[in-house]
Scaffold this active site. Structure first.
Site, short mmCIF file in Angstrom:
data_model
loop_
_atom_site.label_atom_id
_atom_site.label_comp_id
_atom_site.label_asym_id
_atom_site.label_seq_id
_atom_site.Cartn_x
_atom_site.Cartn_y
_atom_site.Cartn_z
N LYS A 32 8.46 1.37 4.76
CA LYS A 32 7.35 1.91 4.06
C LYS A 32 7.67 3.42 3.67
O LYS A 32 7.45 3.75 2.45
CB LYS A 32 6.06 1.97 4.74
N THR A 33 7.97 4.42 4.41
CA THR A 33 8.07 5.70 4.44
C THR A 33 9.30 6.01 3.30
O THR A 33 9.12 6.67 2.51
CB THR A 33 8.36 6.35 5.66
N ASP A 217 -0.62 6.58 0.87
CA ASP A 217 -0.19 5.77 2.16
C ASP A 217 -1.25 5.48 3.11
O ASP A 217 -2.23 6.01 3.22
CB ASP A 217 0.83 6.95 2.91
N GLU A 218 -0.98 4.40 3.91
CA GLU A 218 -1.81 3.70 4.80
C GLU A 218 -3.20 3.54 3.96
O GLU A 218 -4.21 3.76 4.81
CB GLU A 218 -2.05 4.72 6.01
N GLN A 248 -2.68 -3.71 10.12
CA GLN A 248 -2.64 -2.45 10.77
C GLN A 248 -3.93 -1.83 10.44
O GLN A 248 -4.19 -0.64 10.75
CB GLN A 248 -1.12 -1.74 10.47
N ARG A 600 5.57 -1.42 17.66
CA ARG A 600 6.13 -0.10 17.97
C ARG A 600 7.22 -0.25 18.51
O ARG A 600 8.12 0.88 18.75
CB ARG A 600 5.12 0.88 18.78
#
Length: 734
Positions: A32-33, A217-218, A248, A600
């Site tokens: 994603k980043t 983002d997010e 998420q 994670r």
């Protein structure tokens, strides 16, 4: 070779689709980043000026990392890029436009501690008892209302009970006090720009023209105010790219609204949707477990996660006797994995649902000399001595900041007690003066002693001296001069205790931080430093360079990754948390929280639960979380330590209570006075979820006694465990 040739085909599609609305549905570990940074770099490479791009993130740490990658990709082209958190970007806009809203550009930003202090003072003035109406609850209710764009007037009109009526009174006065203090709280940094855009259309048009390309983002973590802000800014060009994962979305308690991402296609029917489903982070086993858990949620967007990574080790479930034993077993596995996997302590994270769970884990880590750091502990900038120095600097930048004035006017001690401060406040109110100006004119106040007049005047002169110097001195020089003149460092040195010397060291660290900030660019100001500090999050202050095990709540874990992850306390009442036992929506958010924790982990995942846990001042008998049953047995390797003779020998050695069964562990009432009217009881069983007229919802833990005097032990969400006589309790099975 073009930079986008480094991406996989789906990532390239997400980067190259630059016109119109785009939803990039990005699973965990799917790059994603990378997509965000390459998309921004690609925009600049095809001729879009950096200043026309707005990129919004949720942490300064994420923004900083992305900026660094973009500089590597396109160099100086990125110099005028607007990238940062929602709060930092809109604080920057408000600095430019504050006067249109009746503020100066040097307004203070109040953190939750400052807001809490203002509310406590207002409740005292309004005669509202903090014992009856908790200030923190009132502050949270006000924050929730502001994020829903509910004004004090609207809140008062819709108040449905006494608590909300009292909150409405405080809310109205709180907003007035912020304006008087030339201050905004965190929520205002989102609410005030909306007010600005809706009342000043030309200002909105200016920023719409400025930001032709917007990236968020997010997006699943946005609240209503953030949703409205984005909608305003993107309305003209509609070049809006949102990146997120509905699976998420874990911040509903903070006001985040999962509907924002679920309904994106409804808001923008012509939106392109790109699914990033290949996971580069985790083993096949870890990813399969995460997928099995999240598939149980009904309210979600469809995606199919996959990975080319190796199958990896099975997930280890640790069954422990109690929380102390759980801590010991986690430490034992840490030593094993450091040796077996050839990793460092910094490659390991221990996660839990509530902060209280860290105590037993910390005890075990300390006993075994394992270094650790807690994300979300007492942050450096929240320490009293640090906030005291910051209050001096804030008052110099914003002389109308009464909260800062009250914090430091008698620090260090100037002999100005509550009586003198009360008289000064009355004088300031009658003359409609800021407190600092009232202090400068203290000689006009006949009710003060001469000593108090002199001390108020000297304090005001000290602050005014640095107000006049702040534009001619660097932030570093000014802060050091203030600390030296006030004598705080010398005071702690003379005190000489270990605590005082630690506080002295913290102030020196603060001065070093200001020096480092000043050294970054020649024209940095003290106001900019104060703004940066006020907007830091827990993760922003985490230094991941030290070789320490990381402890954190699951809510703090998003965006991070570790080779080895422990998730402790996977038990009913903890995960899902007891408040989430009954509502499907809440259970789904708790399931997403576990999903975030699982994803994670890169190489090895541990899930642990205890049969007993010390909670609410006594022993709580725990059962495994329902979520554990959602993971296939072939993915799990269970180790039941409670069957070991070793455990039988060591059990409870460090506890003061006995191992024999005693109802006093958790029964809080011998014969409760609320059980008065007899009602024919319904048939009850252990595990039933029930509702009580007074205590609300709970779960039956134990039933005992003959039928005519049957007792039930019920674990209530709101009040803990109660011992109830069934025939009087009027329990309703849910």
């Amino acid at each position: 070779m073009s930079i986008i040739d480094e991406l996989n085909p789906i990532q390239r599609e997400a980067v190259k689709t630059v016109e119109g609305p785009v939803l990039v549905l990005a699973g965990p570990g799917s790059g994603k980043t990378r997509v965000l940074t390459y998309r921004i770099a690609h925009l600049m490479n095809i001729g879009v000026p950096a200043y026309q791009i707005l990129a919004l993130t949720f942490t300064n740490k994420a923004a900083s990392e992305m900026k660094g990658r973009i500089v590597e990709l396109v160099g100086e082209k990125s110099n005028h890029l607007w990238m940062g958190t929602f709060h930092s970007i809109f604080a920057r806009i408000l600095r430019c436009e504050a006067e249109k809203l009746g503020y100066t550009k040097h307004f203070s930003i109040y953190d939750t501690t400052d807001s809490h202090s203002v509310i406590c003072n207002l409740m005292d003035l309004l005669g509202i008892s903090p014992q009856q109406y908790h200030p923190q609850a009132i502050r949270a209710r006000i924050s929730h209302a502001k994020n829903l764009l509910v004004s004090p007037e609207m809140f008062a009109r819709d108040a449905s009970d006494v608590f909300e009526e009292k909150t409405a009174i405080v809310f109205k006065e709180y907003e007035k006090k912020l304006k008087v203090n030339n201050a905004m709280d965190f929520d205002d940094l989102l609410v005030k720009p909306i007010e600005l855009f809706e009342h000043h259309k030309k200002v909105l048009e200016t920023y719409q023209e400025r930001f032709r390309f917007i990236l968020v983002d997010e997006y699943q973590d946005t609240n209503h105010a953030q949703y409205v802000l984005i909608k305003h800014l993107a309305a003209r060009y509609r070049n809006l790219c949102i990146v997120g994962d509905d699976a998420q979305s874990i911040y509903g308690f903070r006001g985040a609204d999962i509907r924002n991402i679920l309904d994106f296609k409804h808001d923008y029917p012509d939106a392109n949707i790109v699914n990033l489903e290949q996971n580069y982070r985790s083993t096949q086993t870890i990813l399969a477990a995460a997928d099995q858990v999240i598939k149980k949620n009904i309210d979600q967007l469809t995606k199919h996660l996959w990975t080319d990574n190796p199958k990896g080790e099975p997930i280890t479930v640790l069954i422990c006797q109690d929380d102390q034993h759980e801590g010991s077993m986690i430490v034992s596995r840490i030593f094993d994995d450091v040796s077996r996997l050839k990793i460092d302590f910094k490659d390991i994270a221990i996660m839990y649902r509530t902060n209280a769970q860290s105590r037993s884990i910390e005890d075990s880590l300390r006993r075994n000399s394992i270094p650790y750091v807690i994300i979300g502990g007492i942050e450096f900038y929240q320490r009293k001595e640090v906030k005291d120095v910051l209050a001096y600097l804030q008052l110099i930048v914003n002389p109308r900041d009464e909260e800062s004035f009250m914090r430091i006017v008698n620090y260090p001690n100037r002999g100005l007690g509550e009586t003198a401060l009360g008289r000064l406040q009355q004088f300031a109110s009658s003359k409609q003066l800021p407190l600092l100006e009232a202090a400068r004119r203290a000689n006009e106040l006949e009710s003060l002693t001469q000593k108090a007049k002199d001390n108020f005047t000297l304090f005001a002169l000290l602050i005014h001296k640095y107000i006049q110097l702040k534009d001619s001195m660097s932030a570093s020089e000014l802060s050091r001069a203030v600390v030296d003149e006030v004598g705080i460092l010398q005071m702690f040195k003379e005190e000489g205790t270990p605590e005082a010397l630690a506080r002295r060291e913290n102030i020196q660290e603060l001065l070093s931080a200001i020096s480092e900030f000043s050294a970054q660019e020649a024209d940095t100001t003290l106001a900019q430093f104060l703004e940066q500090v006020s907007l830091l999050s827990d993760v922003d202050q985490w230094d991941d360079k030290h070789n320490t095990v990381t402890l954190m709540t699951l809510h703090s874990a998003k965006g991070l990754e570790f080779p080895v992850v422990f998730i402790s306390g996977v038990e009913e009442g903890l995960l899902p948390f007891s408040d989430s036992t009954f509502e499907t929506k809440s259970v789904e958010e708790e399931r997403r929280l576990l999903y975030v924790g699982i994803t994670r982990a890169k190489v090895k995942l541990y899930l642990s639960y205890s049969r007993q846990r010390f909670r609410f001042g006594g022993v709580s008998y725990q059962v495994p979380s329902r979520f554990l049953g959602e993971i296939s047995e072939e993915l799990i390797q269970t180790t039941d330590y409670t069957r070991d003779s070793y455990v039988q020998r060591l059990r409870y050695k460090k506890r003061e209570y006995s191992t024999t069964k005693q109802t006093s562990y958790y029964f809080t009432d011998d014969l409760p006075d609320y059980e008065q009217k007899y009602v024919e009881p319904v048939e009850l069983h252990v595990g039933n979820f029930v509702e009580h007229d007074i205590f609300g919802k709970g779960k039956i833990i134990e039933i005992m006694g003959p039928k005519d005097s049957l007792k039930a032990v019920v674990d209530f969400q709101a009040v803990g465990r109660k011992n109830l006589m069934v025939k009087y309790a009027r329990l309703k099975v849910i």
